[in-house]
Design an enzyme around this catalytic site. Structure first.
Site, PDB file in Angstrom:
ATOM      1  CG  PHE A   1     106.317 103.677  66.684  1.00 24.86           C
ATOM      2  CD1 PHE A   1     105.270 102.944  67.224  1.00 24.86           C
ATOM      3  CD2 PHE A   1     107.589 103.457  67.158  1.00 24.86           C
ATOM      4  CE1 PHE A   1     105.504 101.992  68.209  1.00 24.86           C
ATOM      5  CE2 PHE A   1     107.834 102.502  68.149  1.00 24.86           C
ATOM      6  CZ  PHE A   1     106.789 101.778  68.674  1.00 24.86           C
TER       7      PHE A   1
ATOM      8  CG  ASP B   1     108.209 103.878  60.723  1.00 22.02           C
ATOM      9  OD1 ASP B   1     108.253 102.686  60.319  1.00 22.02           O
ATOM     10  OD2 ASP B   1     108.242 104.172  61.927  1.00 22.02           O
TER      11      ASP B   1
ATOM     12  CE1 TYR C   1     110.425  94.913  65.751  1.00 23.55           C
ATOM     13  CE2 TYR C   1     112.748  95.201  65.310  1.00 23.55           C
ATOM     14  CZ  TYR C   1     111.569  95.684  65.820  1.00 23.55           C
ATOM     15  OH  TYR C   1     111.535  96.934  66.380  1.00 23.55           O
ATOM     16  CE  LYS C   2     106.927  96.751  63.966  1.00 23.72           C
ATOM     17  NZ  LYS C   2     106.491  96.431  65.334  1.00 23.72           N
TER      18      LYS C   2
ATOM     19  NE  ARG D   1      99.699  96.658  67.374  1.00 17.99           N
ATOM     20  CZ  ARG D   1     100.991  97.017  67.289  1.00 17.99           C
ATOM     21  NH1 ARG D   1     101.322  98.185  66.761  1.00 17.99           N
ATOM     22  NH2 ARG D   1     101.934  96.240  67.742  1.00 17.99           N
TER      23      ARG D   1
END
Lengths: 419, 419
Positions: free
Chosen positions: A127, A204, A229-230, A379
């Protein structure tokens, strides 16, 4: 082999879904909206508003400063729950703190400072913020970045990693699930390869935590960071977590020496004297309301169990891939994720030259929220706790409508600030 | 000269208090509890629970990821409001981000990296975490700490500062209001002295913001950080702010290079390329719920006005000092704050060898919450927006009761983890 791909088949899959009842544990404010972006921001758990309101009115409003006597342990308690149910780690190895980027900085800086080597291996497919953080680190602390050039559709090649590893490498920074393609390297194999040359690995876990079983202890992982938060549904910008293998904790010292890492914090002595354990990676006062929201969210994941979440996720991924093959390939889409479900996380990426405009048209005209990622990826992020197979079928159907009507051509080509 | 110090006099002061109506803007769950610790955690504003619930249900629950289109600007918008109403800074000079400690690290590191000098001046009287952060910084980045030894009752001596300043000094880190004594150095004078030798000053505004008028622009301030959960009432661990003088922004580069500082953040390019402006000091996704709570809290401060808050605060400080002289001196307390109200922030410190036990007894037996600070200080922190003069009178009266009955002797001498 592709099975029945009718809407009726999707409904049947939902009928046999052992996690179906968990959808009711989330707020679905607009049932016609198909939300396939839980891998950017998970839905609001139904229990969260009342829980937060209680923390606000009772904890803050009534308890005032006295509530910190309890709150002070929440980051560690939530960390232990994450360790146990989500990350395959031991008590005292995971804590919530800061943002993912800040945690990555702390752990990478600590690893570099503890090593007499100067090379940090990163991947093209990491990322962006992970790469930026490492770049800043070597610029300020000294060192070199060595970049793997993984295939952004298929993910890490173990051969390329092997070629990049030598005894100059202090640290390898990789994603357990690629943010773009969803590709999953073999964590155990990567850890082993890095350890063979005496390097540490910092994972990560943002796109893995809560979606795929992560086994930090069993795979011999050294360091990890990730967000809540995902797939963990902790809410916008909820605090990140960090993991440091027990044996490494006293050996590593991070550079942001805040008072939450201090031995006997409230003695307020003149010099920094960090505790031996995980708290030495903490810095300042945690944002308690955002931290609190992780609690009821995590309870849902714990009850469902990551193994069951993963099992449904694999079925959903296969369903999307099959639908894409049957209906989207002829409309210009190409699968930009690994085909093998064992090497793919919970999301599926589809490439199309007009992906940006199609993503806008889906959201604004067709009631389907998914994500665009540069350069040309749509996505699709089903979240097994609340996404249905029927939603996936309808989303692909609406996507076909957008493509066939060319309605997306009305949307600007330019990338706006927020996707 | 000391005026009438009766309870009736206190009631009269309340009767003439132009801020008295603001008490109703806060939740007072237990009217018998006298809360004098708003300088650790400000009370819950009455508007906050509904505002937060709306952000949670509508923004997160209904808007989902789409709400980030709005949320992404909140840190800057709140920063501009702080700049305008609280900090005397210009638009684009203040933003909310991370914790105070992390912000202090970023700005101090940036200042050091931009200088060819290596000395950072700190004060014995700086908040411990500030000193720890600077210690870590020089340890990891190279440099030396030079420590002022200010009087912890009376605060910074300009002569000592002058003696510590020379052309090796890159940065001076000081508090605008001392966390322990409440002492306030003359910001303009300190900035001028530092600038004369070519050094920058980084101010910790935690105990100043919202309590005393801060004039960052007018005093020529370079850098500042501070929290929003004390006199600004943003809630437990609400995000901190950072200030960088406009002209310095493009010249300073902070080491935690996260994607929130990146030009064209969502293009997700391979290399870090920070914006020229204040956002280059941001790192990762802000904790949105904790950030949101700052909004309604700040509205109350804006409406009351910092000048009026300060005027009442000075009156309250004088009232406490007078009461202490009249009733507490003979009971073994000594004023451990500057006498001159112009050199003192909103809180007053009183020293007593048994301060720790007395603080516990006050909270547990007498319904008065204030703070202990090492080594022997009772910290009285009236918050003008909701504290009444009658509460101050009653608190001192209850304190006399605790002292006269020696009820505090039942409490442990040891410092517990949380005060």
């Amino acid at each position: 082999m592709t099975g029945d791909l009718s809407r009726t088949a999707a409904e049947e899959l939902d009928g046999h879904d052992e996690l179906a009842r968990f959808r009711a544990r989330f707020v679905v404010a607009d049932p016609d909206l198909i939300y396939l972006d839980g891998n950017s921001l998970g839905r609001l758990p139904a229990a969260t508003p009342a829980f937060l309101d209680h923390v606000v009115r009772e904890g803050w409003g009534r308890g005032l400063i006295r509530s910190w006597g309890d709150w002070i342990d929440w980051a560690a308690r939530l960390g232990d729950r994450l360790a146990d149910h989500v990350l395959g780690a031991r008590p005292g190895e995971v804590v919530l703190s800061d943002s993912t980027s800040v945690n990555l900085y702390k752990l990478a800086a600590a690893a570099l400072a503890a090593s007499d080597r100067g090379v940090v291996v990163v991947d093209t497919d990491d990322f962006p913020t992970d790469r930026y953080v490492v770049q800043g680190l070597v610029e300020h602390h000294g060192g070199t970045v060595r970049e793997l050039r993984s295939d952004i559709d298929r993910g890490l090649s173990p051969d390329r990693l092997r070629a990049a590893l030598d005894e100059d490498v202090a640290l390898v920074v990789l994603s357990a699930v690629s943010y773009r393609s969803g590709a999953m390297p073999d964590m155990a194999e990567v850890n082993r390869m890095a350890h063979e040359v005496g390097a540490l690995v910092l994972w990560d876990l943002c796109h893995a935590a809560g979606a795929v079983p992560v086994e930090l202890a069993a795979t011999g992982a050294d360091l990890a960071v990730g967000c809540t938060y995902k797939y963990l549904n902790g809410g916008p910008g909820s605090p990140a977590f960090l993991y440091v293998r027990k044996g490494l904790q006293p050996l590593l010292r991070q550079p942001i020496q805040g008072w939450f890492g201090q031995r006997d914090q409230f003695a307020m002595g003149p010099d920094y004297d960090p505790v031996e354990h995980l708290d030495r990676f903490l810095v300042g006062t945690p944002p308690l309301l955002s931290l609190a929201a992780v609690d009821p969210a995590l309870a849902v994941v714990e009850e469902a169990g990551v193994e069951r979440i993963r099992a449904k996720s694999v079925r959903m991924g296969r369903f999307v891939v099959d639908l894409a093959r049957e209906r989207l390939a002829e409309r210009g889409f190409r699968l930009a994720s690994p085909v093998d479900p064992d090497r793919r996380g919970a999301h599926v990426s589809l490439a199309h030259p007009d992906a940006w405009r199609i993503c806008r048209a889906l959201a604004e005209d067709a009631g389907v929220v998914c994500d665009y990622r540069a350069p040309d990826r749509l996505r699709i992020g089903p979240s097994p706790l609340y996404t249905t197979f029927t939603e996936l079928w309808d989303a692909v159907d609406r996507l076909c409508g957008v493509l066939d009507s060319r309605s997306y051509e009305r949307h600007a080509r330019a990338l706006a600030r927020i996707t």
